[in-house]
Write an enzyme that holds these catalytic residues in place. Structure first.
Site, PDB file in Angstrom:
ATOM      1  N   SER A 146       0.808  -1.158  -0.042  1.00  0.00           N
ATOM      2  CA  SER A 146      -0.036  -0.078   0.128  1.00  0.00           C
ATOM      3  C   SER A 146       0.731   1.243   0.028  1.00  0.00           C
ATOM      4  CB  SER A 146      -0.918   0.130   1.372  1.00  0.00           C
ATOM      5  OG  SER A 146      -1.392   1.250   1.461  1.00  0.00           O
ATOM      6  N   TYR A 159      -0.592  -0.746  10.156  1.00  0.00           N
ATOM      7  CA  TYR A 159      -0.930  -1.035   8.818  1.00  0.00           C
ATOM      8  C   TYR A 159       0.416  -0.266   8.105  1.00  0.00           C
ATOM      9  CZ  TYR A 159      -3.453  -0.966   4.019  1.00  0.00           C
ATOM     10  OH  TYR A 159      -3.827  -1.100   3.044  1.00  0.00           O
ATOM     11  N   LYS A 163       2.700  -2.922   5.706  1.00  0.00           N
ATOM     12  CA  LYS A 163       2.625  -2.644   4.335  1.00  0.00           C
ATOM     13  C   LYS A 163       4.138  -2.516   3.742  1.00  0.00           C
ATOM     14  CE  LYS A 163      -1.568  -3.501   3.214  1.00  0.00           C
ATOM     15  NZ  LYS A 163      -1.841  -4.760   2.478  1.00  0.00           N
TER      16      LYS A 163
HETATM   17  N1  LIG Z   1      -8.687  -0.172  -1.095  1.00  0.00           N
HETATM   18  C1  LIG Z   1      -7.486   0.729  -0.951  1.00  0.00           C
HETATM   19  O1  LIG Z   1      -7.679   2.042  -1.389  1.00  0.00           O
HETATM   20  C2  LIG Z   1      -6.268   0.028  -0.753  1.00  0.00           C
HETATM   21  C3  LIG Z   1      -5.086   0.655  -0.959  1.00  0.00           C
HETATM   22  C4  LIG Z   1      -3.918   0.313  -0.828  1.00  0.00           C
HETATM   23  C5  LIG Z   1      -3.793  -1.345  -0.440  1.00  0.00           C
HETATM   24  N2  LIG Z   1      -4.849  -1.909  -0.444  1.00  0.00           N
HETATM   25  C6  LIG Z   1      -4.434  -3.230  -0.082  1.00  0.00           C
HETATM   26  O2  LIG Z   1      -5.286  -4.182  -0.969  1.00  0.00           O
HETATM   27  C7  LIG Z   1      -5.756  -5.364  -0.529  1.00  0.00           C
HETATM   28  C8  LIG Z   1      -7.299  -5.474  -0.564  1.00  0.00           C
HETATM   29  O3  LIG Z   1      -7.942  -4.349  -0.371  1.00  0.00           O
HETATM   30  P1  LIG Z   1      -9.674  -3.822  -0.433  1.00  0.00           P
HETATM   31  O4  LIG Z   1      -9.666  -2.581  -0.239  1.00  0.00           O
HETATM   32  O5  LIG Z   1     -10.091  -4.750  -1.609  1.00  0.00           O
HETATM   33  O6  LIG Z   1     -10.029  -4.701   1.018  1.00  0.00           O
HETATM   34  P2  LIG Z   1     -11.277  -5.092   1.381  1.00  0.00           P
HETATM   35  O7  LIG Z   1     -11.777  -4.811   2.939  1.00  0.00           O
HETATM   36  O8  LIG Z   1     -12.606  -4.628   0.317  1.00  0.00           O
HETATM   37  O9  LIG Z   1     -11.643  -6.710   1.047  1.00  0.00           O
HETATM   38  C9  LIG Z   1     -10.512  -7.556   2.041  1.00  0.00           C
HETATM   39  C10 LIG Z   1     -10.791  -8.940   2.038  1.00  0.00           C
HETATM   40  O10 LIG Z   1     -10.044  -9.741   2.572  1.00  0.00           O
HETATM   41  C11 LIG Z   1     -10.781 -10.756   3.347  1.00  0.00           C
HETATM   42  N3  LIG Z   1      -9.793 -11.121   4.598  1.00  0.00           N
HETATM   43  C12 LIG Z   1      -9.979 -10.298   5.771  1.00  0.00           C
HETATM   44  N4  LIG Z   1      -9.231 -10.859   6.678  1.00  0.00           N
HETATM   45  C13 LIG Z   1      -8.806 -12.006   6.109  1.00  0.00           C
HETATM   46  C14 LIG Z   1      -7.854 -13.316   6.595  1.00  0.00           C
HETATM   47  N5  LIG Z   1      -7.316 -13.257   7.891  1.00  0.00           N
HETATM   48  N6  LIG Z   1      -7.747 -14.435   5.564  1.00  0.00           N
HETATM   49  C15 LIG Z   1      -8.472 -14.172   4.336  1.00  0.00           C
HETATM   50  N7  LIG Z   1      -9.145 -13.140   4.135  1.00  0.00           N
HETATM   51  C16 LIG Z   1      -9.197 -12.270   4.954  1.00  0.00           C
HETATM   52  C17 LIG Z   1     -11.938  -9.975   3.638  1.00  0.00           C
HETATM   53  O11 LIG Z   1     -12.845 -10.869   3.979  1.00  0.00           O
HETATM   54  C18 LIG Z   1     -12.268  -9.218   2.420  1.00  0.00           C
HETATM   55  O12 LIG Z   1     -12.918 -10.154   1.529  1.00  0.00           O
HETATM   56  C19 LIG Z   1      -5.666  -5.163   1.043  1.00  0.00           C
HETATM   57  O13 LIG Z   1      -4.350  -5.762   1.297  1.00  0.00           O
HETATM   58  C20 LIG Z   1      -5.340  -3.856   1.503  1.00  0.00           C
HETATM   59  O14 LIG Z   1      -4.536  -3.480   2.483  1.00  0.00           O
HETATM   60  C21 LIG Z   1      -6.117  -1.229  -0.552  1.00  0.00           C
END
Ligand SMILES: NC(=O)c1ccc[n+]([C@@H]2O[C@H](COP(=O)([O-])OP(=O)(O)OC[C@H]3O[C@@H](n4cnc5c(N)ncnc54)[C@H](O)[C@@H]3O)[C@@H](O)[C@H]2O)c1
Length: 251
Positions: A146, A159, A163
């Site tokens: 991230s 976090y 990351k």
């Molecule tokens: N959305 C953003 O702006 C953003 C930005 C940077 C990085 N990210 C990273 O991208 C990835 C996905 O983010 P997102 O926004 O789609 O998140 P989200 O919260 O929409 O989805 C996350 C998914 O992970 C699953 N999950 C949670 N804990 C878990 C576990 N212990 N084992 C297996 N599955 C688990 C949840 O059930 C969910 O389906 C994450 O690693 C997040 O940190 C997201």
């Protein structure tokens, strides 16, 4: 897109945390590029609902319950991918959670949960697939970092640490597994429109969006496309790289 132009034809991918958001968008893009996909999510029911239409249309996708912080779960998922699809070529360590709070208000439990899921979870995933990837002399691993791990966010010490840790993990694993023909890379998304970010207060979301040179938040599919690229032969000489998908934020 299941023939010419498909970048992942016949490949099998495990994508963690793919019951929604960026992981689900990545699963859809991988399927469109001809891959078989195993969705490994802690919420199996949600994942099954999310792919119900795809399954009905006979897409090669399955959902399985997996807590990425459990080594036993991760080993089980790798074994399932092999038995169901006869191979395993790509691992996307996408699962991640936030438990925000300023340092003195953040509980140790919330610190540990974020590190266990977002950082140790990726290491456990790599550990689960690396014997096979080494043996077959190929494989692509993508860790979902991230922008928070590059620039640090107040209220996200857990976090940001997880990351940023993923970058070190990516580079060390890239050096360790590279000689066996296995590539390990990371993606650093910026502000992407998913449940994770839509849970923010609207004024905080708007303030972050105002920092983006492209003047908008990203869509999950725009991160998914970067994952397709890194997983594919188009990225055959890319190893240990960190690809920012941020619209230019944080450069
Ligand atoms: N959305 C953003 O702006 C953003 C930005 C940077 C990085 N990210 C990273 O991208 C990835 C996905 O983010 P997102 O926004 O789609 O998140 P989200 O919260 O929409 O989805 C996350 C998914 O992970 C699953 N999950 C949670 N804990 C878990 C576990 N212990 N084992 C297996 N599955 C688990 C949840 O059930 C969910 O389906 C994450 O690693 C997040 O940190 C997201």
């Amino acid at each position: 897109m299941n023939g010419a132009g498909a970048l992942l034809l016949g490949k099998t991918a495990v994508i963690t945390g793919a019951g929604q958001g960026i992981g689900l968008a990545t699963a859809r893009r991988f399927l469109a590029h001809g891959a078989n996909v195993v969705i490994a999510d802690i919420d199996e029911d949600k994942a099954n609902q999310a792919i119900a239409e795809l399954v009905k249309a006979d897409a090669p996708v399955i959902a399985v319950a997996c807590n990425v912080a459990s080594g036993a779960d991760q080993d089980k998922v790798a074994a399932l991918a092999l038995s169901r699809f006869g191979g395993l070529d790509i691992l996307v360590n996408n699962a991640g959670v936030t438990r925000d709070g300023y340092i003195n208000r953040l509980s140790e439990d919330d610190y540990d949960a974020v590190l266990d899921i977002s950082l140790k979870g990726a290491w456990l995933g790599i550990r689960a697939v690396s014997p096979l990837f080494r043996k077959q002399g190929s494989g692509s691993i993508i860790n979902m970092s991230s922008l928070s791990g590059k620039i640090g966010n107040p209220g996200q010490t857990n976090y940001s640490a997880a990351k940023a840790g993923l970058i070190g993990l990516t580079k060390a694993a890239a050096k360790e597994l590279g000689p066996a023909g296995v590539r390990v890379n990371a993606i650093q998304p910026g502000l992407v429109r998913t449940d994770m970010t839509l849970a923010m207060k609207p004024e905080i979301f708007a303030a972050k969006e105002a920092e983006v040179p492209l003047a908008r938040a990203g869509e999950p599919e725009e991160v998914a496309d970067a994952a397709v690229f890194l997983a594919s032969p188009m990225a055959s000489y890319i190893n240990g790289a960190v690809l920012e998908v941020t619209g230019g934020r944080g450069i």
